[in-house]
Enzyme design. Structure first.
Site, short mmCIF file in Angstrom:
data_model
loop_
_atom_site.label_atom_id
_atom_site.label_comp_id
_atom_site.label_asym_id
_atom_site.label_seq_id
_atom_site.Cartn_x
_atom_site.Cartn_y
_atom_site.Cartn_z
NE ARG A 126 5.72 -0.49 7.52
CZ ARG A 126 4.58 -0.51 6.85
NH1 ARG A 126 4.57 -0.63 5.55
NH2 ARG A 126 3.43 -0.42 7.49
CB CYS A 139 17.42 9.14 12.96
SG CYS A 139 17.76 10.86 13.33
CG ASN A 192 4.57 3.75 2.85
OD1 ASN A 192 3.73 3.73 1.96
ND2 ASN A 192 4.35 3.26 4.05
CD GLU A 193 0.84 4.66 5.97
OE1 GLU A 193 1.30 3.89 6.83
OE2 GLU A 193 -0.34 4.59 5.59
CB CYS A 251 14.64 10.39 16.44
SG CYS A 251 16.26 9.68 16.71
CB CYS A 291 19.78 9.84 17.96
SG CYS A 291 19.78 10.88 16.49
CB CYS A 314 17.48 14.27 17.01
SG CYS A 314 16.89 13.28 15.63
CD GLU A 325 -0.90 2.21 1.55
OE1 GLU A 325 -1.36 1.66 2.58
OE2 GLU A 325 0.29 2.54 1.44
CD1 TRP A 340 -0.04 -5.62 9.87
CD2 TRP A 340 0.92 -4.53 11.57
NE1 TRP A 340 0.55 -4.49 9.37
CE2 TRP A 340 1.15 -3.80 10.38
CE3 TRP A 340 1.44 -4.03 12.77
CZ2 TRP A 340 1.86 -2.60 10.35
CZ3 TRP A 340 2.15 -2.84 12.75
CH2 TRP A 340 2.36 -2.14 11.54
CD GLU A 367 1.65 -4.67 5.92
OE1 GLU A 367 1.46 -4.53 4.70
OE2 GLU A 367 1.65 -3.73 6.73
C1 GLA Z 1 0.22 1.32 5.51
C2 GLA Z 1 1.36 1.16 4.56
C3 GLA Z 1 1.28 -0.06 3.72
C4 GLA Z 1 0.83 -1.26 4.51
C5 GLA Z 1 -0.45 -0.94 5.22
C6 GLA Z 1 -0.95 -2.07 6.06
O1 GLA Z 1 -0.84 1.99 5.03
O2 GLA Z 1 1.56 2.29 3.77
O3 GLA Z 1 2.54 -0.31 3.18
O4 GLA Z 1 1.82 -1.59 5.41
O5 GLA Z 1 -0.24 0.16 6.08
O6 GLA Z 1 -0.30 -2.17 7.28
ZN ZN Z 2 17.64 11.06 15.64
#
Ligand code: GLA
Ligand code: ZN
Length: 662
Positions: free
Chosen positions: A102, A106, A140-141, A150, A152, A155, A305, A313, A353
């Site tokens: 995931r 870019c 997400n994160e 990146c 490329c 960029c 979270e 992992w 996971e």
């Molecule tokens: C992060 C992500 C989650 C999950 C956890 C655990 O916090 O946001 O989706 O992947 O890590 O790896």
């Molecule tokens: Zn790039």
């Protein structure tokens, strides 16, 4: 108060949703977070949108009283997207990232941007009609487990535009960056390179091989790219709904300027895993992460979270012991959290996971961890007024800037030097003395002491502001390597510590990275193992001197009176006990109340009450008087292993008698 879990309806048979929802309700949950990574379900083929499954899940959960925070799924681009469009990042060696995990996209890929905005917009349009969706999370994160930088061609082109806007002419850029060194002049903005692998790099991933201005500007640009990418999605969502929008941050993670990332959001969220495959964090380190998140907007945040099981992992960290989930929950809420969601509701038997356990194990049977969270939910019903919308009474501020994170990474001064570690050493000493300490920027007047450790790249406006603060009676603490670089990452040519020289009332005549331990004595005694500044006081008073080497008897720590305030200059690194003593010395003179508590116990002050957290795996006794807000009775002074207490007192005098003041 927001209390719930991350739940992925697409991972379970529909027939299980209601069973899960019931368990959630019985646990006291009122919310789930869903949708992150479900792009493959919501847009299985290009332009074929299908929200049926997610909507059915949202509605089923709502029937049990559970509402939803919906995430855009853009951290996990589906295969059709990467087959058709070249959106994958390039690393410093020009290698293309592979699809199969995931976060590979870019931020500057126009196709990735366009497809991301479209899925966000379609989701928002669809779910704006659903009252059970109460908030949104963009992506997400950003930056988790893949670089935010990146390399490329997209960029590079965007970077040259970004530079042109900032510098106007290439002559100006050449002059500012000093490209005359090694004949690195650019003829036009089209020539601009990215700080890719080059001949100065003998080993992998050494990041110091370029012109330092280029390196710093590229980090700023890369950070801006994610801020912009987020804004594209946030704007798309806002076209259809006015529900609040967030993103899940990562605490101490520093590759993106989190102050900027937070600006376009209604509230900050973050993901907290105190004990996972990669190690177990000291409690003060976790508290500092919470404070860092609170400091981004100086507002309550949500933990979206929170660890609820063993996690990793390929290997796992320790399983949270009885009491720890409750303790970590209160730790978050005591440091500015206004709500909490656990990751994840139930462990998944397949996928990468498998080992990231949640509240329920793979068999789905509620056990100890479920019941502990349920108990906590019950307590929180009563404690909510002490949490949501409440703020700690902060006495101290630690200034963290992302420019400084990056500049210190680019030029590290000395082998062992670490900016994050330096900031943490000051935070930890304050935490040990139970001084409520914020981590943020600006608004200095709100604090009795402001720490600017390693404030290396200087924003001159901030220096003016801090000078004003000190003039008006504030206390500033700064250290070696502060004040020495301008905003382009070039070194000032005035005498060290340059931007802080007048405030600190000193000159740094010599300095050295340390090969042979230096010793200091005075108000504190310590070894210095990383760095020493040899100080000549101009108007400052000497508090510590070196006791060995050719600079024996020269000043190492000083204090200067400036206006009605004080400026402390700490010329070397200190060992932990000395750091604590120094912070105690400074705080007492600044009128900050310190409270002693047994090691491993944290005490957080709020108006009229305090929160005690025992991180030890043994019980402790604390000679403190007050009413327990948890059970309504008198506080006995006993705190069980991993125990928590909320204690109120009637008058100020009681506050001071609570724990023996230092
Ligand atoms: C992060 C992500 C989650 C999950 C956890 C655990 O916090 O946001 O989706 O992947 O890590 O790896
Ligand atoms: Zn790039």
């Amino acid at each position: 108060m927001i209390f719930g879990a991350c739940y992925y309806p697409e991972h379970w048979e529909k027939s299980e949703w209601r069973k899960h929802a019931k368990l959630m309700r019985e646990a006291g949950f009122n919310i789930i977070r869903a949708g992150d990574f479900a792009w493959g379900i919501m847009e299985p083929k290009e332009d074929e949108f299908d929200f049926f499954l997610l909507e059915e899940a949202v509605n089923t959960l709502a029937e049990e009283g559970i509402q939803t925070v919906l995430c855009t799924p853009t951290a996990a681009p589906p295969k059709w997207l990467v087959n058709k469009y070249d959106i994958l990042q390039r690393d410093r060696y020009g290698r293309r990232e592979n699809w199969g995990s995931r976060r590979e996209g870019c931020a500057n890929s126009k196709d990735y941007q366009r497809r991301s905005v479209l899925i966000a917009e379609k989701m928002a349009e669809h779910f704006s009609r659903n009252q059970n969706v109460i908030a949104w999370q963009v992506d997400n994160e950003f930056g988790c487990h893949i670089s935010t930088r990146c390399y490329c061609e997209n960029c590079r082109k965007e970077f040259s535009k970004w530079l042109e806007k900032k510098y106007g002419t290439i002559e100006n850029l050449n002059k500012t960056w000093g490209t005359v060194f090694w004949s690195l002049q650019y003829d036009s903005f089209d020539d601009i390179i990215l700080p890719v692998y080059n001949s100065c790099e003998p080993e992998h991933e050494q990041l110091w091989s370029h012109n330092p201005s280029l390196d710093l500007e590229y980090r700023r640009f890369a950070s801006d790219s994610w801020v912009k990418y987020q804004k594209l999605q946030a704007d798309a969502i806002r076209k259809y709904t006015d529900k609040p929008i967030t993103h899940n941050f990562m605490g101490h993670f520093s590759d993106i300027d989190y102050y900027n990332l937070a600006k376009d959001l209604d509230f900050v969220s973050w993901d907290n895993y105190p004990d996972n495959q990669w190690g177990s964090s000291e409690y003060a380190y976790v508290s500092m992460a919470h404070e860092t998140m609170r400091g981004l907007k100086n507002k309550n945040f949500i933990v979206v979270e929170e660890q609820s099981g063993p996690c990793g992992w390929d290997i796992m960290g320790a399983t949270p012991e009885p009491g720890q989930l409750r303790l970590w929950t209160y730790q978050a809420l005591a440091h500015g959290g206004g709500g909490i969601m656990y990751f994840r509701f139930k462990a998944l038997p397949y996928g990468m996971e498998q080992y990231w356990y949640g509240i329920l194990d793979h068999d789905g049977i509620p056990r100890r961890r479920y019941y502990e969270i349920q108990k906590t939910a019950g307590e929180l019903k009563q404690l909510e007024p002490y949490i949501v919308g409440r703020k700690n009474q902060y006495d101290a501020l630690i200034v963290k800037t992302y420019d400084n994170v990056w500049a210190h990474e680019i030029k590290r001064h000395a082998g062992e030097f670490n900016y994050a570690g330096l900031l943490y050493s000051y935070y930890k000493a304050n935490a040990r003395l139970n001084i409520n300490t914020a981590v943020s920027i600006g608004s200095y007047e709100d604090y009795k002491v402001v720490y600017m450790p390693g404030y290396n790249v200087v924003d001159l406006k901030e220096i003016e502001k801090i000078a004003e603060y000190v003039k008006n009676g504030g206390t500033l603490v700064t250290t070696f390597r502060s004040g020495t670089r301008d905003g382009y990452n070039n070194i000032f040519t005035s005498t060290l510590p340059c931007a802080f020289a007048e405030l600190a009332g000193i000159e740094v005549e010599e300095f050295s990275a340390i090969r042979k331990t230096a010793y200091i004595a005075g108000i504190v005694e310590s070894k210095a193992n990383i760095w020493c500044d040899v100080i000549k006081p101009v108007t400052a008073e000497v508090l510590c001197t070196y006791t060995n080497h050719y600079f024996k008897d020269k000043a190492a720590v000083t204090v200067n009176s400036y206006g009605r305030g004080k400026v402390y200059y700490i010329g070397c690194d200190l060992e932990e006990p000395a750091m604590e003593k120094l912070v105690d010395y400074i705080s007492s003179r600044a009128g900050i109340e310190r409270t002693a508590a047994p090691a491993g116990v944290e005490f957080i002050k709020r108006e009229g009450f305090g929160i005690l957290l025992n991180y030890n795996d043994y019980a402790v006794h604390i000679p403190m008087k007050g009413k327990s807000l948890l059970n309504g009775g008198d506080f006995t002074g006993n705190l069980e292993r991993y125990g928590v207490e909320f204690i109120s007192w009637d008058n100020e005098e009681n506050t001071c008698n609570m724990i023996q003041n230092i």
